[in-house]
Write a protein that holds these residues in place. Structure first.
Motif, PDB file in Angstrom:
ATOM      1  N   LEU A 128       0.827  -1.200   0.000  1.00 56.98           N
ATOM      2  CA  LEU A 128       0.000   0.000   0.000  1.00 56.98           C
ATOM      3  C   LEU A 128       0.863   1.252   0.000  1.00 56.98           C
ATOM      4  O   LEU A 128       2.028   1.221   0.389  1.00 56.98           O
ATOM      5  CB  LEU A 128      -0.897   0.029   1.250  1.00 56.98           C
ATOM      6  CG  LEU A 128      -1.929  -1.085   1.435  1.00 56.98           C
ATOM      7  CD1 LEU A 128      -2.605  -0.929   2.798  1.00 56.98           C
ATOM      8  CD2 LEU A 128      -2.970  -1.050   0.333  1.00 56.98           C
ATOM      9  N   GLN A 129       0.239   2.365  -0.412  1.00 55.67           N
ATOM     10  CA  GLN A 129       0.886   3.656  -0.285  1.00 55.67           C
ATOM     11  C   GLN A 129       0.956   4.023   1.209  1.00 55.67           C
ATOM     12  O   GLN A 129       0.182   3.524   2.021  1.00 55.67           O
ATOM     13  CB  GLN A 129       0.093   4.719  -1.047  1.00 55.67           C
ATOM     14  CG  GLN A 129      -0.040   4.450  -2.542  1.00 55.67           C
ATOM     15  CD  GLN A 129      -0.975   5.428  -3.214  1.00 55.67           C
ATOM     16  OE1 GLN A 129      -1.120   6.574  -2.783  1.00 55.67           O
ATOM     17  NE2 GLN A 129      -1.635   4.970  -4.263  1.00 55.67           N
ATOM     18  N   GLN A 130       1.862   4.927   1.543  1.00 56.04           N
ATOM     19  CA  GLN A 130       2.059   5.291   2.945  1.00 56.04           C
ATOM     20  C   GLN A 130       0.779   5.795   3.593  1.00 56.04           C
ATOM     21  O   GLN A 130       0.468   5.438   4.734  1.00 56.04           O
ATOM     22  CB  GLN A 130       3.158   6.362   3.050  1.00 56.04           C
ATOM     23  CG  GLN A 130       3.461   6.827   4.455  1.00 56.04           C
ATOM     24  CD  GLN A 130       4.014   5.723   5.353  1.00 56.04           C
ATOM     25  OE1 GLN A 130       4.504   4.709   4.876  1.00 56.04           O
ATOM     26  NE2 GLN A 130       3.926   5.907   6.659  1.00 56.04           N
ATOM     27  N   GLU A 131       0.015   6.617   2.883  1.00 58.47           N
ATOM     28  CA  GLU A 131      -1.227   7.145   3.440  1.00 58.47           C
ATOM     29  C   GLU A 131      -2.201   6.014   3.768  1.00 58.47           C
ATOM     30  O   GLU A 131      -2.894   6.041   4.793  1.00 58.47           O
ATOM     31  CB  GLU A 131      -1.876   8.128   2.462  1.00 58.47           C
ATOM     32  CG  GLU A 131      -3.117   8.809   3.029  1.00 58.47           C
ATOM     33  CD  GLU A 131      -3.729   9.815   2.055  1.00 58.47           C
ATOM     34  OE1 GLU A 131      -4.803  10.343   2.375  1.00 58.47           O
ATOM     35  OE2 GLU A 131      -3.124  10.056   0.989  1.00 58.47           O
ATOM     36  N   GLY A 132      -2.246   5.006   2.901  1.00 57.76           N
ATOM     37  CA  GLY A 132      -3.110   3.858   3.144  1.00 57.76           C
ATOM     38  C   GLY A 132      -2.708   3.101   4.387  1.00 57.76           C
ATOM     39  O   GLY A 132      -3.557   2.679   5.185  1.00 57.76           O
ATOM     40  N   TRP A 133      -1.383   2.945   4.587  1.00 58.97           N
ATOM     41  CA  TRP A 133      -0.895   2.257   5.782  1.00 58.97           C
ATOM     42  C   TRP A 133      -1.267   3.022   7.044  1.00 58.97           C
ATOM     43  O   TRP A 133      -1.633   2.420   8.063  1.00 58.97           O
ATOM     44  CB  TRP A 133       0.622   2.087   5.710  1.00 58.97           C
ATOM     45  CG  TRP A 133       1.061   0.927   4.887  1.00 58.97           C
ATOM     46  CD1 TRP A 133       1.813   0.944   3.756  1.00 58.97           C
ATOM     47  CD2 TRP A 133       0.770  -0.453   5.139  1.00 58.97           C
ATOM     48  NE1 TRP A 133       2.008  -0.335   3.276  1.00 58.97           N
ATOM     49  CE2 TRP A 133       1.378  -1.208   4.110  1.00 58.97           C
ATOM     50  CE3 TRP A 133       0.046  -1.121   6.130  1.00 58.97           C
ATOM     51  CZ2 TRP A 133       1.279  -2.599   4.044  1.00 58.97           C
ATOM     52  CZ3 TRP A 133      -0.044  -2.500   6.067  1.00 58.97           C
ATOM     53  CH2 TRP A 133       0.569  -3.223   5.043  1.00 58.97           C
ATOM     54  N   MET A 134      -1.179   4.342   7.001  1.00 53.76           N
ATOM     55  CA  MET A 134      -1.491   5.142   8.186  1.00 53.76           C
ATOM     56  C   MET A 134      -2.972   5.043   8.545  1.00 53.76           C
ATOM     57  O   MET A 134      -3.334   4.909   9.714  1.00 53.76           O
ATOM     58  CB  MET A 134      -1.098   6.599   7.955  1.00 53.76           C
ATOM     59  CG  MET A 134       0.406   6.819   7.782  1.00 53.76           C
ATOM     60  SD  MET A 134       1.381   6.259   9.213  1.00 53.76           S
ATOM     61  CE  MET A 134       0.920   7.492  10.426  1.00 53.76           C
ATOM     62  N   ILE A 135      -3.841   5.081   7.536  1.00 59.03           N
ATOM     63  CA  ILE A 135      -5.278   4.958   7.794  1.00 59.03           C
ATOM     64  C   ILE A 135      -5.594   3.581   8.367  1.00 59.03           C
ATOM     65  O   ILE A 135      -6.320   3.452   9.365  1.00 59.03           O
ATOM     66  CB  ILE A 135      -6.084   5.191   6.495  1.00 59.03           C
ATOM     67  CG1 ILE A 135      -5.923   6.627   6.014  1.00 59.03           C
ATOM     68  CG2 ILE A 135      -7.564   4.870   6.726  1.00 59.03           C
ATOM     69  CD1 ILE A 135      -6.552   6.901   4.657  1.00 59.03           C
ATOM     70  N   LEU A 136      -5.049   2.542   7.743  1.00 55.05           N
ATOM     71  CA  LEU A 136      -5.304   1.177   8.207  1.00 55.05           C
ATOM     72  C   LEU A 136      -4.767   0.965   9.624  1.00 55.05           C
ATOM     73  O   LEU A 136      -5.415   0.312  10.459  1.00 55.05           O
ATOM     74  CB  LEU A 136      -4.659   0.177   7.244  1.00 55.05           C
ATOM     75  CG  LEU A 136      -4.922  -1.308   7.543  1.00 55.05           C
ATOM     76  CD1 LEU A 136      -6.412  -1.611   7.481  1.00 55.05           C
ATOM     77  CD2 LEU A 136      -4.158  -2.196   6.558  1.00 55.05           C
ATOM     78  N   THR A 137      -3.622   1.546   9.913  1.00 52.57           N
ATOM     79  CA  THR A 137      -3.028   1.401  11.249  1.00 52.57           C
ATOM     80  C   THR A 137      -3.878   2.088  12.304  1.00 52.57           C
ATOM     81  O   THR A 137      -4.075   1.555  13.401  1.00 52.57           O
ATOM     82  CB  THR A 137      -1.601   1.971  11.270  1.00 52.57           C
ATOM     83  OG1 THR A 137      -0.811   1.288  10.292  1.00 52.57           O
ATOM     84  CG2 THR A 137      -0.961   1.795  12.635  1.00 52.57           C
ATOM     85  N   ARG A 138      -4.391   3.274  11.992  1.00 51.69           N
ATOM     86  CA  ARG A 138      -5.260   3.976  12.948  1.00 51.69           C
ATOM     87  C   ARG A 138      -6.511   3.153  13.241  1.00 51.69           C
ATOM     88  O   ARG A 138      -6.929   3.012  14.396  1.00 51.69           O
ATOM     89  CB  ARG A 138      -5.646   5.361  12.412  1.00 51.69           C
ATOM     90  CG  ARG A 138      -4.529   6.397  12.510  1.00 51.69           C
ATOM     91  CD  ARG A 138      -5.071   7.794  12.312  1.00 51.69           C
ATOM     92  NE  ARG A 138      -5.524   8.005  10.940  1.00 51.69           N
ATOM     93  CZ  ARG A 138      -4.749   8.462   9.942  1.00 51.69           C
ATOM     94  NH1 ARG A 138      -3.462   8.749  10.188  1.00 51.69           N
ATOM     95  NH2 ARG A 138      -5.227   8.630   8.744  1.00 51.69           N
ATOM     96  N   ARG A 139      -7.089   2.604  12.202  1.00 54.07           N
ATOM     97  CA  ARG A 139      -8.308   1.805  12.385  1.00 54.07           C
ATOM     98  C   ARG A 139      -8.019   0.532  13.174  1.00 54.07           C
ATOM     99  O   ARG A 139      -8.791   0.154  14.058  1.00 54.07           O
ATOM    100  CB  ARG A 139      -8.908   1.445  11.021  1.00 54.07           C
ATOM    101  CG  ARG A 139      -9.473   2.640  10.272  1.00 54.07           C
ATOM    102  CD  ARG A 139     -10.094   2.208   8.959  1.00 54.07           C
ATOM    103  NE  ARG A 139     -10.611   3.341   8.202  1.00 54.07           N
ATOM    104  CZ  ARG A 139     -11.195   3.246   7.000  1.00 54.07           C
ATOM    105  NH1 ARG A 139     -11.339   2.050   6.438  1.00 54.07           N
ATOM    106  NH2 ARG A 139     -11.636   4.310   6.389  1.00 54.07           N
ATOM    107  N   LEU A 140      -6.909  -0.117  12.871  1.00 52.73           N
ATOM    108  CA  LEU A 140      -6.583  -1.372  13.546  1.00 52.73           C
ATOM    109  C   LEU A 140      -6.214  -1.128  15.009  1.00 52.73           C
ATOM    110  O   LEU A 140      -6.522  -1.958  15.877  1.00 52.73           O
ATOM    111  CB  LEU A 140      -5.430  -2.077  12.822  1.00 52.73           C
ATOM    112  CG  LEU A 140      -5.157  -3.535  13.244  1.00 52.73           C
ATOM    113  CD1 LEU A 140      -6.405  -4.386  13.053  1.00 52.73           C
ATOM    114  CD2 LEU A 140      -3.999  -4.116  12.454  1.00 52.73           C
TER     115      LEU A 140
END
Length: 201
Positions: free
Chosen positions: A133-145
């Protein structure tokens, strides 16, 4: 790149899920039993927990032997199983083992939260090869997880403190696994929007 060796996916799944399935089956068989060991009565849950600890150690050891690699998540899970399971057996108190999922999810959620405070996604380091994933995608997914792990920790506390042992065992065996599966299934929009395109030669 990971140095882990590839093994049969079915064998890997059996080693990871086998101990949990055996625990569940053994609990159903022994939950009404009481065992007198060294003059002390132990109920079926404690006896099954005592058997689960070495089984978890053996299966994790085999997985490490076959792949040459264990993830930080697998290591942390094993340590907490030995610690809290051992306390339950030693003190003849099932509460410690029931708290284990709470500690696991707080540990994972806390670790991801520390990364977020530092502007990083530690999840990326664990799952990058599986989910490019792109970095922004990783940050969103990490916040949700992170929020999801904390929610699971709270939910486990509510279940074991207010419900029967039978209910908690079903919740731990099926509910937690189903919740994680559903979580990732509902993140499809992130995987589609932020997926990295493969580079062509």
């Amino acid at each position: 790149m990971s140095d882990a060796k590839k093994i049969n996916p079915m064998l890997k799944m059996a080693l990871e899920l086998g101990p949990v399935i055996v625990f569940f089956a053994a609990y159903l068989k022994l939950r009404e039993e009481t065992f007198l060991i060294g003059g002390t009565p132990y109920d079926g849950f404690i006896v099954v927990t005592a058997g689960f600890i070495p089984l978890m150690m053996v299966s994790t050891g085999i997985l490490w032997k076959l792949t040459g690699h264990l993830s930080k998540m697998q290591i942390a899970t094993l340590v907490l199983v030995v610690l809290f399971g051992g306390l339950s057996v030693w003190l003849n108190d099932d509460r410690f083992f029931k708290m284990k999922p709470t500690m696991i999810y707080l540990l994972f959620g806390g670790a991801l939260g520390v990364g977020l405070l530092r502007g990083q996604s530690y999840l990326k380091y664990v799952m990058e090869e599986m989910l490019p994933l792109q970095q922004e995608g990783w940050m969103i997914l990490t916040r949700r997880l992170t929020g999801f792990f904390i929610l699971l920790a709270v939910l486990n506390e509510v279940i074991w403190r207010t419900q029967s042992t039978d209910t908690w065992v079903y919740f731990k065996t099926f509910g937690l696994s189903a919740a994680i599966f559903v979580f990732f299934m509902t993140q499809g929009s992130i995987f589609q929007k932020y997926a990295l395109e493969e580079k062509k030669d």
